[in-house]
Design a protein around this motif. Sequence first.
Motif, mmCIF file in Angstrom:
data_model
loop_
_atom_site.group_PDB
_atom_site.id
_atom_site.type_symbol
_atom_site.label_atom_id
_atom_site.label_comp_id
_atom_site.label_asym_id
_atom_site.label_seq_id
_atom_site.Cartn_x
_atom_site.Cartn_y
_atom_site.Cartn_z
ATOM 1 N N ILE A 1 0.814 -1.222 0.000
ATOM 2 C CA ILE A 1 0.000 0.000 0.000
ATOM 3 C C ILE A 1 0.844 1.268 0.000
ATOM 4 N N GLY A 2 2.153 1.129 0.213
ATOM 5 C CA GLY A 2 3.020 2.293 0.255
ATOM 6 C C GLY A 2 3.150 2.835 1.673
ATOM 7 N N GLY A 3 4.143 3.641 1.883
ATOM 8 C CA GLY A 3 4.419 4.189 3.207
ATOM 9 C C GLY A 3 5.847 3.856 3.586
ATOM 10 N N SER A 4 6.780 4.637 3.050
ATOM 11 C CA SER A 4 8.187 4.276 3.158
ATOM 12 C C SER A 4 8.701 4.316 4.591
ATOM 13 N N LYS A 5 8.238 5.287 5.406
ATOM 14 C CA LYS A 5 8.757 5.383 6.771
ATOM 15 C C LYS A 5 8.332 4.188 7.614
ATOM 16 N N VAL A 6 7.044 3.867 7.563
ATOM 17 C CA VAL A 6 6.548 2.725 8.343
ATOM 18 C C VAL A 6 7.235 1.451 7.898
ATOM 19 N N ARG A 7 7.382 1.303 6.594
ATOM 20 C CA ARG A 7 8.014 0.096 6.054
ATOM 21 C C ARG A 7 9.487 0.013 6.480
ATOM 22 N N CYS A 8 10.164 1.139 6.434
ATOM 23 C CA CYS A 8 11.575 1.169 6.805
ATOM 24 C C CYS A 8 11.755 0.857 8.282
#
Length: 336
Positions: free
Chosen positions: A100-107
């Motif tokens: 779904i996207g969301g680079s900070k949460v994913r990182c």
Amino acid sequence: MVVNASPANSSADLFTCYDPSIFIRAPSALHTNYIIAAVFNAILSVTATLGNTLILFALKKATTLNRTSNYLLCCLAVSDLMVGLVVQPLHVIYCIYGIIGGSKVRCYSRILFQWTSDYFFAVSFLTIVAISVDRYFTLCKRHAYRSTLTANKTRAVIAFVWITCLSFPLGRLVSSSISMILSSIIFIIFLLIPSFTIFKIYRFLKQHEIQISSSMKKSSAAGVKTGGFDVLQYKRSIATLICVYLTLLVCFLPSIAVTAAWITADRPGKLRLIKVGNFSLTFIMFNSTLNPPLYCWRIREVRQLIINLLNKFFCCKIDRNHRNSVSSKTSEDTRL
């Protein structure tokens, strides 16, 4: 201990994701893979949490297990419980935000997943090593070991394991290479020490059977204590150790293979390996769900305590529902 192979930049700091083109902006070709991994880990998170909670309850109530074995099995169950409560949900978040996207949460979820998986799996590895050493001394150095063994010493060993394993997440603060080196050392210890102790135990038992008379063999086989030592119960505990040891080893081997392939792979090869790597990580974490059924299968008292608890829970629930339905019917009759 979970090997999350990814080439770190030499200047990468604590909150830098190592390969943004792959790990933050997940290619659409990986979406199906992430969905499957997220679903599996969400289910296994629940089963690992419930299973190990029941095991901890049963171990607390168990009376036939000796104190050291009980403490060490509780330690192993706690590390498995934390995999279900912390590690697998982080992996689910990582997979979902890859879609779904969301680079900070994913990182951040990836970084926390690496830290926690390193820590709790290292605890599991060293706990199994401690159990194997305990089983070896219990048989081969029985009299001296029993005279010096205390509950405080056992708790000190467990505290040492948990504190020592902090070196894994702390090592990642400095360099991913340190974590790789520590993982290799722990894995070698995990391979060598339990293998050595199990081999020595096997030889000791064979020599014991040769030395004792045929009548004594029958007594031991029937579970009669010999010199205050229950040979049959001890053999069961060794069989349990071997099952737990081999299960963790088998669950960990696919990740080792993926890591070895990752080191020499190019970028297209890494994309293919991520598909396999997600499932190899899931397979490692599946070990936390497998251990509770193993304990129930191998330890009779634990199995019976859990059955009694479940029977009590469901019977109480059925009785409560029955009382509620009767009360409801009675109130309706009164109104009529």
